[in-house]
Design an enzyme around this catalytic site. Structure first.
Site, PDB file in Angstrom:
ATOM      1  N   LYS A  79       0.793  -1.255  -0.341  1.00 48.61           N
ATOM      2  CA  LYS A  79      -0.211   0.143   0.017  1.00 48.61           C
ATOM      3  C   LYS A  79       1.214   0.979   0.084  1.00 48.61           C
ATOM      4  O   LYS A  79       1.725   1.280   0.452  1.00 48.61           O
ATOM      5  CB  LYS A  79      -0.817  -0.044   1.151  1.00 48.61           C
ATOM      6  CG  LYS A  79      -2.072   0.983   1.475  1.00 48.61           C
ATOM      7  CD  LYS A  79      -2.488   1.166   2.974  1.00 48.61           C
ATOM      8  CE  LYS A  79      -3.742   1.415   2.707  1.00 48.61           C
ATOM      9  NZ  LYS A  79      -4.499   1.341   3.880  1.00 48.61           N
ATOM     10  N   SER A 154      -9.228   1.064   2.300  1.00 47.84           N
ATOM     11  CA  SER A 154      -9.004   2.158   1.673  1.00 47.84           C
ATOM     12  C   SER A 154      -7.640   1.431   1.453  1.00 47.84           C
ATOM     13  O   SER A 154      -7.615   1.300   0.243  1.00 47.84           O
ATOM     14  CB  SER A 154      -7.910   3.152   2.600  1.00 47.84           C
ATOM     15  OG  SER A 154      -7.046   2.436   4.008  1.00 47.84           O
ATOM     16  N   SER A 178      -9.931  -0.936   7.678  1.00 52.12           N
ATOM     17  CA  SER A 178      -9.504  -0.959   5.719  1.00 52.12           C
ATOM     18  C   SER A 178      -8.298  -2.021   5.254  1.00 52.12           C
ATOM     19  O   SER A 178      -7.696  -2.228   4.055  1.00 52.12           O
ATOM     20  CB  SER A 178      -8.065   0.579   5.412  1.00 52.12           C
ATOM     21  OG  SER A 178      -9.050   1.427   5.341  1.00 52.12           O
TER      22      SER A 178
HETATM   23  N1  GLN Z   1     -13.105   3.881   5.922  1.00 55.78           N
HETATM   24  C1  GLN Z   1     -12.456   4.155   7.254  1.00 55.78           C
HETATM   25  C2  GLN Z   1     -12.282   5.368   7.696  1.00 55.78           C
HETATM   26  O1  GLN Z   1     -12.339   5.879   6.344  1.00 55.78           O
HETATM   27  C3  GLN Z   1     -11.126   3.085   7.717  1.00 55.78           C
HETATM   28  C4  GLN Z   1     -10.257   3.758   6.696  1.00 55.78           C
HETATM   29  C5  GLN Z   1      -8.810   2.798   7.618  1.00 55.78           C
HETATM   30  O2  GLN Z   1      -8.700   1.650   8.148  1.00 55.78           O
HETATM   31  N2  GLN Z   1      -7.623   3.769   6.879  1.00 55.78           N
HETATM   32  O3  GLN Z   1     -11.532   6.624   7.819  1.00 55.78           O
END
Ligand code: GLN
Length: 489
Positions: A79, A154, A178
């Site tokens: 990532k 994400s 994520s």
């Molecule tokens: N969807 C969640 C957010 O936008 C989690 C994102 C993540 O785990 N990086 O905060």
């Protein structure tokens, strides 16, 4: 084209270790697969073909592998929040468009020491804020199971690259789901270890009291091996736990049934908003757990319903603080006149950040402002403690909990474009674990009856009991049919 890319991470690793394959041959197979699939799925921000070829040649020159090189010659993706020395690391933001880190993240260093080869830096929601990878500045990543749909987020690029078999595994980060949610939506295995198990040194921060780096792979054994390589104490991350790292590969291999285990179904996870086809697939996996000898019992997490609100207040507050460093002076983009610091600061941040990131900064700054701090931040922090207590109570009477990972299967692009609140609510099943710091693994449990898209179920454990959840997931995986090749490619 050969089909080397279809092997599991552990299988290709074994073939490489036995000298049946050369690293350069495996790298070429993955690059060919990436070239064939990338026009459809756009999983990668930066392809590292040249670096991967050079790394393969260097391994071959120095080979054969030493016992410590547990991933000798295995291509993986990362990532694009993980710093890679000499390779651009963008966090999918315009702010870091030209940022080339001078050092490797701790986990990247560990991967390289184990002989892994970095194939690409993968797409994500900007600064990991989102659940669909649609807030990226660079590309829209498609789900390999249906290219009109999101891969989740994400870490959507990581999940898509693994599901499309561009690489054998990937590392993502999980602040509120994520890793687990994109793994579920793309039919992969994803592990968020306990808070403190894996070092975040060199991982671009979002919410520092939540963030965990972790693996995505096609099997439990593969993800367990990756976790074994990256887990462990690092003095460069103040929150990293100084405790021994168990051999997660061994527990993935050891567990054959679930006899004698008590598994809890937290009632709240199985209620509201769960798509019937998701519930059905997860309940079938619960039946499998029963048939393997587990005792199933219902448990309750009374403060569960406050999780989304508490998470979005706390995570945004931490994000607003973490993102203050992008001031046009020290990192990345600089805009505006050189002669006026305030104008330069305003221009840099206006142009460098996208809409969702700005929304989080505003929300977080508001929650931390002196007049509202107690009403929002302090209250959310108290709820966080209550949520942890609920989990501790539930896990005192159970060995682990089983729960769906996402209320729905992968959705169509743009479904929540003008409705951020509904998209925040979609994280309801994952973010409680980040509030509580507990480990969770998302396991593919089949294709949904109507949409024929992957469904993931979480196995949730006690703090630092990654061994327990990996063992349970491995036993379940062995007893369930595999998903097969993704159908959207
Ligand atoms: N969807 C969640 C957010 O936008 C989690 C994102 C993540 O785990 N990086 O905060």
């Amino acid at each position: 084209m050969n089909d080397l890319h279809t092997l599991s991470l552990c299988d290709i690793r074994d073939q490489l270790a036995r000298g049946e394959r050369r690293p350069s041959e495996v790298v070429e197979a993955c690059l060919a697969r990436t070239a064939a699939t990338e026009p459809k799925i756009h999983a990668c921000i930066t392809l590292c073909a040249q670096e991967a070829r050079a790394a393969a040649a260097a391994l071959e020159a120095a080979g054969p592998p030493t016992p410590a090189q547990k991933l000798w010659g295995v291509p993986v993706t990362l990532k694009d929040v993980l710093c890679t020395q000499g390779i651009r690391t963008t966090a999918a933001s315009r702010m870091l468009e030209n940022f080339i880190p001078p050092y490797d993240a701790f986990v990247v260093k560990r991967l390289k020491e184990a002989g892994a080869i970095i194939l690409a830096k993968t797409n994500l929601d900007e600064f990991a804020m989102g659940s669909s990878t649609e807030t990226s500045t660079y590309a829209t990543t498609s789900n390999p199971w249906c290219i009109e749909r999101v891969p989740g987020g994400s870490s959507g690029g990581s999940a898509a690259s693994v599901a499309a078999m561009q690489a054998y595994g990937s590392l993502g980060s999980d602040t509120g789901g994520s890793i687990r949610q994109p793994a579920a939506l793309c039919g992969c295995v994803g592990i968020k270890a306990s808070y403190g198990r894996v070092s975040r040194y060199g991982s671009i921060s979002y919410g520092s009291s939540f963030d965990q780096v972790g693996p995505l792979a096609r099997t439990v054994k593969d993800a367990a091996l990756l976790l074994s390589v990256i887990a462990g104490y690092d003095e460069q991350d103040a929150a990293c736990a100084d405790m021994p790292t168990p051999d997660y590969s061994a527990c993935a291999a050891a567990k054959k049934d679930l006899a004698g285990l008590r598994l809890g179904l937290p009632r709240e996870y199985w209620q509201e908003g769960l798509a019937p086809e998701v519930e059905q697939a997860c309940l079938a996996a619960v039946e499998t757990a029963k048939s393997l000898g587990a005792t199933i019992q219902e448990v309750s997490l009374p403060h569960f319903r406050y999780g989304v609100a508490a998470y979005y207040i706390l995570a945004s507050a931490e994000a607003s603080t973490n993102l203050a460093r992008y001031d046009g002076v020290r990192f990345g983009l600089r805009s505006g006149p050189e002669t006026d610091i305030v104008q330069s600061y305003t221009a840099t941040r206006s142009q460098g950040f996208g809409e969702e990131v700005k929304r989080r900064i505003l929300l977080g700054t508001y929650a931390l402002s002196s007049g509202y701090y107690d009403a929002y931040y302090t209250k959310a922090a108290k709820i966080r403690r209550l949520i942890l207590q609920d989990f501790e109570q539930a896990l005192a009477g159970c060995d682990a909990l089983l729960a769906p990972a996402s209320p729905v299967v992968a959705w169509k692009f743009g479904a929540y474009k003008n409705d951020p609140l509904t998209s925040y609510k979609m994280d309801v099943l994952t973010l409680s674990l980040n509030l509580a710091g507990l480990p969770g693994l998302s396991l593919p449990v089949g294709l949904a009856a109507e949409s024929h898209l992957p469904v993931g179920m979480q196995v949730i454990g006690r703090a630092f009991d990654e061994e327990g959840i990996i063992g349970i997931a491995a036993a379940l995986e062995a007893a369930m049919p595999q998903l097969g090749m993704p159908r959207g490619l």
